[in-house]
Scaffold this motif. Structure first.
Motif, mmCIF file in Angstrom:
data_model
loop_
_atom_site.group_PDB
_atom_site.id
_atom_site.type_symbol
_atom_site.label_atom_id
_atom_site.label_comp_id
_atom_site.label_asym_id
_atom_site.label_seq_id
_atom_site.Cartn_x
_atom_site.Cartn_y
_atom_site.Cartn_z
ATOM 1 N N GLN A 11 0.816 -1.210 0.000
ATOM 2 C CA GLN A 11 0.000 0.000 0.000
ATOM 3 C C GLN A 11 0.855 1.267 0.000
ATOM 4 N N LEU A 12 1.967 1.244 0.691
ATOM 5 C CA LEU A 12 2.802 2.442 0.746
ATOM 6 C C LEU A 12 3.347 2.834 -0.628
ATOM 7 N N PRO A 13 3.913 1.911 -1.413
ATOM 8 C CA PRO A 13 4.347 2.321 -2.754
ATOM 9 C C PRO A 13 3.184 2.860 -3.591
ATOM 10 N N ALA A 14 1.990 2.274 -3.447
ATOM 11 C CA ALA A 14 0.826 2.779 -4.183
ATOM 12 C C ALA A 14 0.489 4.192 -3.731
ATOM 13 N N ALA A 15 0.525 4.439 -2.434
ATOM 14 C CA ALA A 15 0.244 5.779 -1.912
ATOM 15 C C ALA A 15 1.283 6.774 -2.425
ATOM 16 N N MET A 16 2.546 6.357 -2.452
ATOM 17 C CA MET A 16 3.595 7.251 -2.966
ATOM 18 C C MET A 16 3.360 7.565 -4.435
ATOM 19 N N ALA A 17 2.961 6.566 -5.201
ATOM 20 C CA ALA A 17 2.690 6.793 -6.622
ATOM 21 C C ALA A 17 1.517 7.760 -6.793
ATOM 22 N N LEU A 18 0.493 7.613 -5.973
ATOM 23 C CA LEU A 18 -0.650 8.533 -6.050
ATOM 24 C C LEU A 18 -0.261 9.944 -5.612
ATOM 25 N N LEU A 19 0.544 10.044 -4.571
ATOM 26 C CA LEU A 19 1.007 11.371 -4.141
ATOM 27 C C LEU A 19 1.873 12.006 -5.225
ATOM 28 N N ALA A 20 2.679 11.200 -5.909
ATOM 29 C CA ALA A 20 3.483 11.716 -7.023
ATOM 30 C C ALA A 20 2.570 12.223 -8.135
ATOM 31 N N ALA A 21 1.525 11.470 -8.451
ATOM 32 C CA ALA A 21 0.571 11.904 -9.476
ATOM 33 C C ALA A 21 -0.108 13.204 -9.055
ATOM 34 N N ASN A 22 -0.371 13.349 -7.776
ATOM 35 C CA ASN A 22 -0.968 14.583 -7.260
ATOM 36 C C ASN A 22 -0.021 15.766 -7.470
ATOM 37 N N GLU A 23 1.254 15.561 -7.166
ATOM 38 C CA GLU A 23 2.237 16.629 -7.368
ATOM 39 C C GLU A 23 2.342 16.998 -8.851
ATOM 40 N N ARG A 24 2.293 15.992 -9.720
ATOM 41 C CA ARG A 24 2.324 16.256 -11.169
ATOM 42 C C ARG A 24 1.095 17.049 -11.601
ATOM 43 N N ALA A 25 -0.066 16.719 -11.039
ATOM 44 C CA ALA A 25 -1.292 17.449 -11.372
ATOM 45 C C ALA A 25 -1.187 18.908 -10.936
ATOM 46 N N ILE A 26 -0.637 19.146 -9.764
ATOM 47 C CA ILE A 26 -0.461 20.520 -9.285
ATOM 48 C C ILE A 26 0.510 21.255 -10.213
ATOM 49 N N GLY A 27 1.596 20.595 -10.583
ATOM 50 C CA GLY A 27 2.540 21.203 -11.521
ATOM 51 C C GLY A 27 1.887 21.533 -12.848
ATOM 52 N N THR A 85 -6.573 14.912 -6.137
ATOM 53 C CA THR A 85 -6.012 15.065 -7.478
ATOM 54 C C THR A 85 -7.108 15.439 -8.472
ATOM 55 N N ALA A 86 -8.277 14.856 -8.329
ATOM 56 C CA ALA A 86 -9.400 15.191 -9.218
ATOM 57 C C ALA A 86 -9.780 16.659 -9.062
ATOM 58 N N TYR A 87 -9.746 17.168 -7.834
ATOM 59 C CA TYR A 87 -10.014 18.590 -7.594
ATOM 60 C C TYR A 87 -9.004 19.457 -8.342
#
Length: 164
Positions: A11-27, A85-87
């Motif tokens: 679960q932790l690697p999945a959470a990190m991948a999602l947090l990374a996707a969130n950072e990319r979305a903000i960028g 991320t959707a927001y």
């Protein structure tokens, strides 16, 4: 979409991948602000570049062999990370239609403040030196983004809430 095996070690690697996707979305949102507000392109491009760097840090952590060995005790469900991320994506859809510097900085301020107030980066348990270092860097940069966007709000005529 990142598949999540309910085993704690995955679960932790999945959470990190999602947090990374969130950072990319903000960028990506900040890149759109740079396109929409060419007179402030340097401001937004600088923030976007930092968000891309944050995503890279998180992606590297997710790939690290030790990531699967760290027990996952997520603070948030993966669905809540996806919702955030959707927001951000929704805000980008609005920005494509046009925006003002005041509106863009208000949105950025709200996003960056939410990351701090909701302790978003505490999703990652601080159990390895590398995770601890990345979390500290993410928090430091995000706190700086809060200050930067708050200053921009003041300059462009919109006052941020007094609580931050």
């Amino acid at each position: 979409m990142v598949p999540v095996n309910r085993k704690s070690g995955e679960q932790l690697p999945a959470a990190m991948a999602l947090l990374a996707a969130n950072e990319r979305a903000i960028g990506s949102l900040y890149e759109e602000y740079a396109r929409q507000l060419p007179e402030h392109e340097q401001f937004w491009s600088g923030l976007a570049a930092e968000e891309r760097t944050h995503a890279l840090w998180l992606e590297e952590l997710a790939k690290a062999p030790a990531a699967g060995e760290v027990p996952a005790r997520p603070r948030f469900t993966v669905e809540s990370i996806r919702s955030f991320t959707a927001y951000v994506h929704e805000q980008q859809s609005f920005a494509v239609q046009g925006t003002t510097m005041a509106a863009a900085t208000a949105t950025a301020y709200n996003i960056e403040t939410a990351l701090i107030e909701r302790r978003f980066f505490e999703q990652l348990q601080q159990q390895t030196p590398e995770v601890t270092r990345v979390i500290a860097s993410l928090k430091k940069d995000t706190e700086r983004h809060v200050r930067t966007t708050k200053d921009a709000l003041t300059r462009f005529g919109t006052q941020p809430p007094a609580s931050t």
